[in-house]
Scaffold this motif. Structure first.
Motif, PDB file in Angstrom:
ATOM      1  N   THR A  77      44.807 -43.778  12.580  1.00  0.00           N
ATOM      2  CA  THR A  77      44.574 -42.349  12.461  1.00  0.00           C
ATOM      3  C   THR A  77      43.856 -41.898  13.733  1.00  0.00           C
ATOM      4  OG1 THR A  77      44.382 -42.499  10.069  1.00  0.00           O
ATOM      5  CG2 THR A  77      43.430 -40.544  11.119  1.00  0.00           C
ATOM      6  N   ILE A  78      44.541 -41.078  14.523  1.00  0.00           N
ATOM      7  CA  ILE A  78      43.978 -40.572  15.769  1.00  0.00           C
ATOM      8  C   ILE A  78      43.641 -39.111  15.552  1.00  0.00           C
ATOM      9  CG2 ILE A  78      44.344 -40.210  18.241  1.00  0.00           C
ATOM     10  CD1 ILE A  78      44.389 -43.177  17.402  1.00  0.00           C
ATOM     11  N   SER A  79      42.363 -38.803  15.563  1.00  0.00           N
ATOM     12  CA  SER A  79      41.914 -37.432  15.358  1.00  0.00           C
ATOM     13  C   SER A  79      40.581 -37.254  16.076  1.00  0.00           C
ATOM     14  CB  SER A  79      41.743 -37.148  13.861  1.00  0.00           C
ATOM     15  OG  SER A  79      40.626 -37.865  13.376  1.00  0.00           O
ATOM     16  N   PRO A  80      40.119 -36.013  16.209  1.00  0.00           N
ATOM     17  CA  PRO A  80      38.803 -35.801  16.826  1.00  0.00           C
ATOM     18  C   PRO A  80      37.673 -36.501  16.074  1.00  0.00           C
ATOM     19  CG  PRO A  80      40.033 -33.761  16.805  1.00  0.00           C
ATOM     20  CD  PRO A  80      40.820 -34.755  15.976  1.00  0.00           C
ATOM     21  N   GLU A  81      37.888 -36.838  14.813  1.00  0.00           N
ATOM     22  CA  GLU A  81      36.866 -37.544  14.036  1.00  0.00           C
ATOM     23  C   GLU A  81      36.829 -39.036  14.363  1.00  0.00           C
ATOM     24  OE1 GLU A  81      39.162 -35.433  12.328  1.00  0.00           O
ATOM     25  OE2 GLU A  81      37.724 -33.820  12.607  1.00  0.00           O
ATOM     26  N   THR A  82      37.970 -39.606  14.801  1.00  0.00           N
ATOM     27  CA  THR A  82      38.026 -41.042  15.074  1.00  0.00           C
ATOM     28  C   THR A  82      37.971 -41.373  16.559  1.00  0.00           C
ATOM     29  OG1 THR A  82      40.454 -41.032  15.062  1.00  0.00           O
ATOM     30  CG2 THR A  82      39.342 -41.543  12.978  1.00  0.00           C
ATOM     31  N   VAL A  83      38.269 -40.397  17.420  1.00  0.00           N
ATOM     32  CA  VAL A  83      38.312 -40.630  18.863  1.00  0.00           C
ATOM     33  C   VAL A  83      37.568 -39.504  19.579  1.00  0.00           C
ATOM     34  CG1 VAL A  83      39.814 -40.825  20.884  1.00  0.00           C
ATOM     35  CG2 VAL A  83      40.548 -41.792  18.707  1.00  0.00           C
ATOM     36  N   LYS A  84      36.629 -39.874  20.436  1.00  0.00           N
ATOM     37  CA  LYS A  84      35.907 -38.904  21.252  1.00  0.00           C
ATOM     38  C   LYS A  84      36.218 -39.192  22.714  1.00  0.00           C
ATOM     39  CE  LYS A  84      31.334 -37.285  22.510  1.00  0.00           C
ATOM     40  NZ  LYS A  84      29.902 -37.528  22.410  1.00  0.00           N
ATOM     41  N   ILE A  85      36.634 -38.159  23.453  1.00  0.00           N
ATOM     42  CA  ILE A  85      36.977 -38.315  24.865  1.00  0.00           C
ATOM     43  C   ILE A  85      36.032 -37.455  25.697  1.00  0.00           C
ATOM     44  CG2 ILE A  85      38.736 -37.936  26.629  1.00  0.00           C
ATOM     45  CD1 ILE A  85      40.827 -38.351  24.391  1.00  0.00           C
ATOM     46  N   ARG A  86      35.472 -38.073  26.731  1.00  0.00           N
ATOM     47  CA  ARG A  86      34.587 -37.340  27.642  1.00  0.00           C
ATOM     48  C   ARG A  86      35.049 -37.619  29.066  1.00  0.00           C
ATOM     49  NH1 ARG A  86      29.478 -39.158  29.548  1.00  0.00           N
ATOM     50  NH2 ARG A  86      29.579 -40.766  27.960  1.00  0.00           N
ATOM     51  N   LEU A  87      35.659 -36.602  29.707  1.00  0.00           N
ATOM     52  CA  LEU A  87      36.088 -36.734  31.095  1.00  0.00           C
ATOM     53  C   LEU A  87      34.894 -36.553  32.015  1.00  0.00           C
ATOM     54  CD1 LEU A  87      39.395 -34.651  31.300  1.00  0.00           C
ATOM     55  CD2 LEU A  87      39.154 -37.125  31.344  1.00  0.00           C
TER      56      LEU A  87
END
Length: 80
Positions: free
Chosen positions: A19-29
């Motif tokens: 499950t790929i969602s903003p709740e499971t994955v946080k991205i910071r460029l």
């Protein structure tokens, strides 16, 4: 590469297994403080150990024609 492009790539590559969602994955460029342009690096975070190892398997794949390096970081708990 933008945050959306990176998120879309992760979703495309791993959504059949995870499950790929903003709740499971946080991205910071990471961006240059003065120009606000991307520095070509990002931190991708998850609390799911299985998803973490799936991220590591993306090492040396390509996004937008650019080869990416994926490495595990000890993490610094820096807030974005």
């Amino acid at each position: 590469t933008t945050t959306k492009e990176l998120y879309d790539y992760i979703h495309e590559e791993l959504s059949e297994e995870f499950t790929i969602s903003p709740e499971t994955v946080k991205i910071r460029l990471l961006t240059d403080a003065k120009t606000k342009k991307s520095r070509g690096m990002a931190f991708v975070e998850t609390n799911d150990p299985e998803l973490l190892y799936a991220f590591l398997k993306l090492h040396h794949t390509t996004i937008g024609g650019r080869r990416i390096n994926v490495e595990r970081s000890a993490g610094g708990n820096k807030q974005s």
